[in-house]
Design a protein around this motif. Structure first.
Motif, PDB file in Angstrom:
ATOM      1  N   ARG A 299       0.889  -1.298   0.098  1.00  8.98           N
ATOM      2  CA  ARG A 299       0.036  -0.275  -0.112  1.00  8.98           C
ATOM      3  C   ARG A 299       0.792   1.041  -0.094  1.00  8.98           C
ATOM      4  O   ARG A 299       1.806   1.361   0.963  1.00  8.98           O
ATOM      5  CB  ARG A 299      -0.888   0.044   1.154  1.00  8.98           C
ATOM      6  CG  ARG A 299      -1.783   1.417   1.146  1.00  8.98           C
ATOM      7  CD  ARG A 299      -2.664   1.301   2.486  1.00  8.98           C
ATOM      8  NE  ARG A 299      -3.465   2.453   2.556  1.00  8.98           N
ATOM      9  CZ  ARG A 299      -3.363   3.755   2.621  1.00  8.98           C
ATOM     10  NH1 ARG A 299      -2.028   4.022   3.215  1.00  8.98           N
ATOM     11  NH2 ARG A 299      -4.343   4.545   2.974  1.00  8.98           N
ATOM     12  N   LYS A 300       0.668   2.090  -0.798  1.00  5.03           N
ATOM     13  CA  LYS A 300       1.448   3.352  -0.936  1.00  5.03           C
ATOM     14  C   LYS A 300       0.623   4.556  -0.391  1.00  5.03           C
ATOM     15  O   LYS A 300      -0.719   4.247  -0.078  1.00  5.03           O
ATOM     16  CB  LYS A 300       1.503   3.674  -2.472  1.00  5.03           C
ATOM     17  CG  LYS A 300       2.226   2.792  -3.495  1.00  5.03           C
ATOM     18  CD  LYS A 300       3.746   2.300  -2.836  1.00  5.03           C
ATOM     19  CE  LYS A 300       4.554   1.122  -3.632  1.00  5.03           C
ATOM     20  NZ  LYS A 300       5.451   0.577  -3.008  1.00  5.03           N
ATOM     21  N   PRO A 301       1.498   5.704   0.022  1.00  2.00           N
ATOM     22  CA  PRO A 301       0.628   6.649   0.859  1.00  2.00           C
ATOM     23  C   PRO A 301      -0.531   7.017  -0.056  1.00  2.00           C
ATOM     24  O   PRO A 301      -0.522   7.191  -1.344  1.00  2.00           O
ATOM     25  CB  PRO A 301       1.735   7.698   0.804  1.00  2.00           C
ATOM     26  CG  PRO A 301       2.929   6.929   1.027  1.00  2.00           C
ATOM     27  CD  PRO A 301       2.640   5.986   0.050  1.00  2.00           C
ATOM     28  N   SER A 302      -1.600   7.148   0.655  1.00  2.00           N
ATOM     29  CA  SER A 302      -2.846   7.493  -0.270  1.00  2.00           C
ATOM     30  C   SER A 302      -3.040   9.104  -0.514  1.00  2.00           C
ATOM     31  O   SER A 302      -1.842   9.870   0.243  1.00  2.00           O
ATOM     32  CB  SER A 302      -4.228   7.059   0.490  1.00  2.00           C
ATOM     33  OG  SER A 302      -4.330   8.225   1.628  1.00  2.00           O
ATOM     34  N   THR A 303      -3.914   9.602  -1.316  1.00  2.00           N
ATOM     35  CA  THR A 303      -3.914  10.997  -1.545  1.00  2.00           C
ATOM     36  C   THR A 303      -4.041  11.556  -0.170  1.00  2.00           C
ATOM     37  O   THR A 303      -3.546  12.749   0.162  1.00  2.00           O
ATOM     38  CB  THR A 303      -4.955  11.280  -2.690  1.00  2.00           C
ATOM     39  OG1 THR A 303      -4.766  10.573  -3.750  1.00  2.00           O
ATOM     40  CG2 THR A 303      -4.976  12.911  -2.947  1.00  2.00           C
ATOM     41  N   ASN A 304      -5.022  11.242   0.639  1.00  2.00           N
ATOM     42  CA  ASN A 304      -5.293  11.785   2.099  1.00  2.00           C
ATOM     43  C   ASN A 304      -4.141  11.873   2.981  1.00  2.00           C
ATOM     44  O   ASN A 304      -3.781  12.800   3.324  1.00  2.00           O
ATOM     45  CB  ASN A 304      -6.601  10.910   2.543  1.00  2.00           C
ATOM     46  CG  ASN A 304      -6.876  11.667   3.875  1.00  2.00           C
ATOM     47  OD1 ASN A 304      -7.320  12.924   3.705  1.00  2.00           O
ATOM     48  ND2 ASN A 304      -7.180  11.042   4.878  1.00  2.00           N
ATOM     49  N   ASP A 305      -3.626  10.645   2.816  1.00  2.00           N
ATOM     50  CA  ASP A 305      -2.173  10.593   3.747  1.00  2.00           C
ATOM     51  C   ASP A 305      -1.100  11.796   3.335  1.00  2.00           C
ATOM     52  O   ASP A 305      -0.654  12.455   3.983  1.00  2.00           O
ATOM     53  CB  ASP A 305      -1.314   9.202   3.612  1.00  2.00           C
ATOM     54  CG  ASP A 305      -2.088   8.190   4.097  1.00  2.00           C
ATOM     55  OD1 ASP A 305      -3.289   8.471   4.831  1.00  2.00           O
ATOM     56  OD2 ASP A 305      -1.973   7.062   3.840  1.00  2.00           O
TER      57      ASP A 305
END
Length: 198
Positions: A173-179
């Motif tokens: 899992r890559k950093p999400s837009t929200n992260d």
């Protein structure tokens, strides 16, 4: 001129990505920022065997340069709910700076990643913050004015103590837009605070 350092350690690239987003937030306020990393302690052959991201382009930081910055934003992944040895080793070498009080009054902030939602994000953030508090730094958290950390419609990072992301047990899992938005928000906040104190 106000200068900010984003100082990080990243084994698999998640924190490296968050560091770049943090720097984007700083730049959005017109403040100069440098992204640097702490040295790797794992031998290169072992790092490659365990698929560490060894092609990171950020230069290696030294403890001697820390006083040159008005704010320092520190990021590292969790290791059993605390900071990893690489980051601890770096801060363990700052005793001379501590003795002189050279970081007192500078702004500090932190960010982290964990494999799971309950993998120690807040304890890791606190283990990073502890180093900064011992140096007399002023801590900037991620306030709830960043609404993204209250989202319930997706798995997401974010804590009032700092920006976070969740990597997944296998790191997929890559950093999400929200992260990443949380990291940018915190970077911008640190920049604004540093400008006020300049």
């Amino acid at each position: 001129m106000t200068r900010i350092l984003v100082l990080y350690y990243s084994s698999y690239g998640h924190i490296e990505t968050m560091a770049d987003a943090m720097a984007e937030g700083v730049r959005s306020e017109g403040v100069a920022v440098e992204v640097k990393r702490v040295p790797e302690l794992v031998p290169e052959d072992i790092a490659r065997t365990h698929h560490f991201k060894t092609d990171q382009t950020a230069p290696i930081a030294t403890t001697a340069e820390l006083p040159e910055y008005d704010a320092i934003i520190v990021g590292a992944p969790t290791r059993y709910g605390r900071l990893p040895a690489q980051m601890a080793n770096f801060w363990d070498q700052t005793g001379g700076l501590w003795a002189k009080g050279t970081l007192i009054g500078k702004i500090g902030a932190v960010f982290t990643s964990t494999a799971t939602q309950h993998g120690g994000q807040e304890t890791t953030l606190f283990s990073l913050i502890t180093n900064l508090l011992h140096h007399g730094m002023l801590i900037a958290g991620l306030p709830y004015s960043f609404q993204g950390q209250t989202r319930l419609d997706e798995v997401t990072g974010g804590s009032p103590y700092g920006a976070t992301t969740i990597a997944g047990g296998d790191g997929s899992r890559k950093p999400s837009t929200n992260d990443l938005d949380g990291a940018r928000f915190l970077g911008a906040r640190v920049a604004r605070l540093a400008l006020k104190l300049a």
